[in-house]
Scaffold this motif. Structure first.
Motif, PDB file in Angstrom:
ATOM      1  N   LEU A  49      32.510  40.340  90.077  1.00 55.37           N
ATOM      2  CA  LEU A  49      32.823  38.996  90.555  1.00 55.37           C
ATOM      3  C   LEU A  49      31.635  38.487  91.359  1.00 55.37           C
ATOM      4  CD1 LEU A  49      36.264  40.029  92.082  1.00 55.37           C
ATOM      5  CD2 LEU A  49      35.921  38.945  89.859  1.00 55.37           C
ATOM      6  N   ASP A  50      31.296  37.234  91.177  1.00 51.44           N
ATOM      7  CA  ASP A  50      30.218  36.649  91.972  1.00 51.44           C
ATOM      8  C   ASP A  50      30.649  36.551  93.425  1.00 51.44           C
ATOM      9  OD1 ASP A  50      28.414  36.296  89.888  1.00 51.44           O
ATOM     10  OD2 ASP A  50      29.281  34.364  89.332  1.00 51.44           O
ATOM     11  N   ALA A  51      29.732  36.905  94.308  1.00 50.27           N
ATOM     12  CA  ALA A  51      30.014  36.879  95.741  1.00 50.27           C
ATOM     13  C   ALA A  51      28.888  36.151  96.461  1.00 50.27           C
ATOM     14  CB  ALA A  51      30.148  38.307  96.276  1.00 50.27           C
ATOM     15  N   PHE A  61      24.509  37.472  98.957  1.00 50.58           N
ATOM     16  CA  PHE A  61      24.840  37.074  97.595  1.00 50.58           C
ATOM     17  C   PHE A  61      24.758  38.290  96.699  1.00 50.58           C
ATOM     18  CE2 PHE A  61      20.342  36.589  98.189  1.00 50.58           C
ATOM     19  CZ  PHE A  61      19.778  37.055  97.025  1.00 50.58           C
ATOM     20  N   GLY A  62      25.505  38.240  95.632  1.00 54.00           N
ATOM     21  CA  GLY A  62      25.507  39.350  94.687  1.00 54.00           C
ATOM     22  C   GLY A  62      26.800  39.388  93.913  1.00 54.00           C
ATOM     23  N   VAL A  63      27.232  40.607  93.603  1.00 56.06           N
ATOM     24  CA  VAL A  63      28.464  40.808  92.847  1.00 56.06           C
ATOM     25  C   VAL A  63      29.227  41.986  93.427  1.00 56.06           C
ATOM     26  CG1 VAL A  63      27.642  39.809  90.669  1.00 56.06           C
ATOM     27  CG2 VAL A  63      27.243  42.227  91.125  1.00 56.06           C
ATOM     28  N   CYS A  64      30.538  41.926  93.284  1.00 54.87           N
ATOM     29  CA  CYS A  64      31.377  43.071  93.631  1.00 54.87           C
ATOM     30  C   CYS A  64      32.460  43.180  92.564  1.00 54.87           C
ATOM     31  CB  CYS A  64      31.959  42.947  95.036  1.00 54.87           C
ATOM     32  SG  CYS A  64      32.889  41.456  95.365  1.00 54.87           S
ATOM     33  N   ALA A  65      32.905  44.380  92.331  1.00 58.61           N
ATOM     34  CA  ALA A  65      33.813  44.643  91.214  1.00 58.61           C
ATOM     35  C   ALA A  65      35.268  44.477  91.618  1.00 58.61           C
ATOM     36  CB  ALA A  65      33.585  46.055  90.687  1.00 58.61           C
ATOM     37  N   THR A  66      36.071  44.231  90.627  1.00 62.47           N
ATOM     38  CA  THR A  66      37.510  44.195  90.839  1.00 62.47           C
ATOM     39  C   THR A  66      37.980  45.616  91.180  1.00 62.47           C
ATOM     40  OG1 THR A  66      37.958  44.648  88.511  1.00 62.47           O
ATOM     41  CG2 THR A  66      37.819  42.325  89.172  1.00 62.47           C
ATOM     42  N   ALA A  67      39.195  45.708  91.663  1.00 64.61           N
ATOM     43  CA  ALA A  67      39.748  47.016  92.035  1.00 64.61           C
ATOM     44  C   ALA A  67      39.826  47.961  90.835  1.00 64.61           C
ATOM     45  CB  ALA A  67      41.130  46.839  92.658  1.00 64.61           C
ATOM     46  N   ALA A  68      39.927  47.413  89.642  1.00 61.96           N
ATOM     47  CA  ALA A  68      40.017  48.242  88.429  1.00 61.96           C
ATOM     48  C   ALA A  68      38.766  49.078  88.202  1.00 61.96           C
ATOM     49  CB  ALA A  68      40.282  47.361  87.218  1.00 61.96           C
ATOM     50  N   CYS A 111      29.508  47.451  94.159  1.00 62.67           N
ATOM     51  CA  CYS A 111      28.951  46.161  94.551  1.00 62.67           C
ATOM     52  C   CYS A 111      27.426  46.212  94.539  1.00 62.67           C
ATOM     53  CB  CYS A 111      29.444  45.741  95.933  1.00 62.67           C
ATOM     54  SG  CYS A 111      28.896  46.802  97.275  1.00 62.67           S
ATOM     55  N   VAL A 112      26.850  45.051  94.405  1.00 64.12           N
ATOM     56  CA  VAL A 112      25.412  44.860  94.558  1.00 64.12           C
ATOM     57  C   VAL A 112      25.272  43.638  95.450  1.00 64.12           C
ATOM     58  CG1 VAL A 112      23.206  44.399  93.437  1.00 64.12           C
ATOM     59  CG2 VAL A 112      24.936  45.778  92.256  1.00 64.12           C
ATOM     60  N   PHE A 113      24.931  43.876  96.712  1.00 61.14           N
ATOM     61  CA  PHE A 113      24.794  42.781  97.672  1.00 61.14           C
ATOM     62  C   PHE A 113      23.360  42.681  98.149  1.00 61.14           C
ATOM     63  CE2 PHE A 113      29.476  42.947  98.983  1.00 61.14           C
ATOM     64  CZ  PHE A 113      29.784  41.819  98.236  1.00 61.14           C
ATOM     65  N   ASN A 114      22.840  41.482  98.071  1.00 59.43           N
ATOM     66  CA  ASN A 114      21.516  41.158  98.598  1.00 59.43           C
ATOM     67  C   ASN A 114      21.714  40.355  99.869  1.00 59.43           C
ATOM     68  OD1 ASN A 114      19.573  41.956  96.321  1.00 59.43           O
ATOM     69  ND2 ASN A 114      21.172  40.827  95.262  1.00 59.43           N
ATOM     70  N   TRP A 147      33.087  38.767 104.413  1.00 61.10           N
ATOM     71  CA  TRP A 147      33.587  37.529 103.808  1.00 61.10           C
ATOM     72  C   TRP A 147      32.988  37.270 102.430  1.00 61.10           C
ATOM     73  CZ3 TRP A 147      38.061  35.853 104.663  1.00 61.10           C
ATOM     74  CH2 TRP A 147      38.651  36.045 105.914  1.00 61.10           C
ATOM     75  N   ALA A 148      31.813  37.750 102.163  1.00 62.57           N
ATOM     76  CA  ALA A 148      31.271  37.628 100.804  1.00 62.57           C
ATOM     77  C   ALA A 148      32.180  38.380  99.833  1.00 62.57           C
ATOM     78  CB  ALA A 148      29.846  38.160 100.744  1.00 62.57           C
ATOM     79  N   ALA A 149      32.534  39.601 100.189  1.00 64.95           N
ATOM     80  CA  ALA A 149      33.409  40.413  99.330  1.00 64.95           C
ATOM     81  C   ALA A 149      34.826  39.855  99.290  1.00 64.95           C
ATOM     82  CB  ALA A 149      33.422  41.860  99.812  1.00 64.95           C
ATOM     83  N   LYS A 150      35.374  39.518 100.442  1.00 65.47           N
ATOM     84  CA  LYS A 150      36.760  39.044 100.523  1.00 65.47           C
ATOM     85  C   LYS A 150      36.936  37.742  99.742  1.00 65.47           C
ATOM     86  CE  LYS A 150      40.659  40.142 102.519  1.00 65.47           C
ATOM     87  NZ  LYS A 150      41.318  41.394 102.135  1.00 65.47           N
ATOM     88  N   ASN A 151      36.001  36.812  99.887  1.00 66.83           N
ATOM     89  CA  ASN A 151      36.095  35.551  99.166  1.00 66.83           C
ATOM     90  C   ASN A 151      36.007  35.758  97.656  1.00 66.83           C
ATOM     91  OD1 ASN A 151      36.425  34.078 101.508  1.00 66.83           O
ATOM     92  ND2 ASN A 151      34.261  33.552 101.673  1.00 66.83           N
ATOM     93  N   ALA A 152      35.168  36.689  97.220  1.00 65.37           N
ATOM     94  CA  ALA A 152      35.079  36.987  95.785  1.00 65.37           C
ATOM     95  C   ALA A 152      36.413  37.515  95.273  1.00 65.37           C
ATOM     96  CB  ALA A 152      33.962  37.985  95.508  1.00 65.37           C
ATOM     97  N   LEU A 153      37.041  38.383  96.039  1.00 64.67           N
ATOM     98  CA  LEU A 153      38.340  38.932  95.643  1.00 64.67           C
ATOM     99  C   LEU A 153      39.411  37.851  95.643  1.00 64.67           C
ATOM    100  CD1 LEU A 153      38.241  42.325  97.544  1.00 64.67           C
ATOM    101  CD2 LEU A 153      38.106  41.983  95.078  1.00 64.67           C
ATOM    102  N   TYR A 154      39.390  36.974  96.639  1.00 70.99           N
ATOM    103  CA  TYR A 154      40.368  35.876  96.684  1.00 70.99           C
ATOM    104  C   TYR A 154      40.232  34.977  95.464  1.00 70.99           C
ATOM    105  CZ  TYR A 154      41.931  36.587 101.534  1.00 70.99           C
ATOM    106  OH  TYR A 154      42.480  37.079 102.684  1.00 70.99           O
ATOM    107  N   ARG A 155      39.002  34.662  95.087  1.00 69.37           N
ATOM    108  CA  ARG A 155      38.787  33.784  93.932  1.00 69.37           C
ATOM    109  C   ARG A 155      39.238  34.442  92.635  1.00 69.37           C
ATOM    110  NH1 ARG A 155      34.045  32.772  96.640  1.00 69.37           N
ATOM    111  NH2 ARG A 155      32.872  34.117  95.276  1.00 69.37           N
TER     112      ARG A 155
END
Length: 173
Positions: A49-51, A61-68, A111-114, A147-155
């Motif tokens: 997911l885009d974060a 900014f970056g990406v984090c994965a779904t719980a799956a 996740c990959v966070f920059n 919040w980068a991760a949490k917002n990505a999960l919320y979306r």
């Protein structure tokens, strides 16, 4: 090292050949998803997911994965500060806290966070390997990563729309 380079610089095409066999190739198309695909494969890339979160001079900014796509260890937690790979218990805690109610115990997010921040607010000279970092305002960095991760999960959370099916009538007994 080459995988980390590919993830931290998706704008650069990276090709790793070992014993005449191509092990890794990234297209250098400036898309983090392409680098994630090359390093981790299609399944992980599709779970990403885009974060993004930005506040007071700190941009995450970056990406984090779904719980799956959760893992049994932290090996797929990748953090880059101003383009440099680091290991950080603080950043790991922030991401894992964002996933707190999403993952089973003993599972860790991918996740990959920059992080981009003013160089004077981070010190990477605290360990001889230069893999650890100390931040001037740890609470703020934690907040931004969380919040980068949490917002990505919320979306990503989608609740299917319920609709009445005309051909099936509820049976009450």
């Amino acid at each position: 090292i080459v995988s980390r380079l590919a993830l931290s610089h998706p704008e650069i095409s990276v090709k790793l050949i070992n014993n005449g066999k191509e092990v890794l190739f990234t297209p250098g198309d400036n898309l983090l998803s392409s680098a994630v695909y090359a390093v981790y494969g299609k399944d992980i890339k599709n779970a990403m997911l885009d974060a993004r979160f930005e506040e007071r001079g700190v941009c995450v900014f970056g990406v984090c994965a779904t719980a799956a796509a959760a893992r049994n260890n932290r090996s797929m937690e990748n953090f880059f500060v101003n383009g440099r790979y680091i290991k950080s218990a603080l950043l790991s805690r922030a991401v894992e806290e964002a996933y707190k109610n999403e993952l089973m115990s003993g599972k860790f997010p991918a996740c990959v966070f920059n992080l981009t921040l003013p160089p004077e607010t981070v010190d990477i000279n605290i360990h001889p390997t230069k893999l650890e970092a100390k931040f001037a305002d740890e609470k703020h960095i934690y907040h931004c990563v969380y919040w980068a991760a949490k917002n990505a999960l919320y979306r990503s959370t989608s609740v299917p729309e319920a609709s009445e099916h005309k051909s099936i009538k509820p049976q009450f007994t």
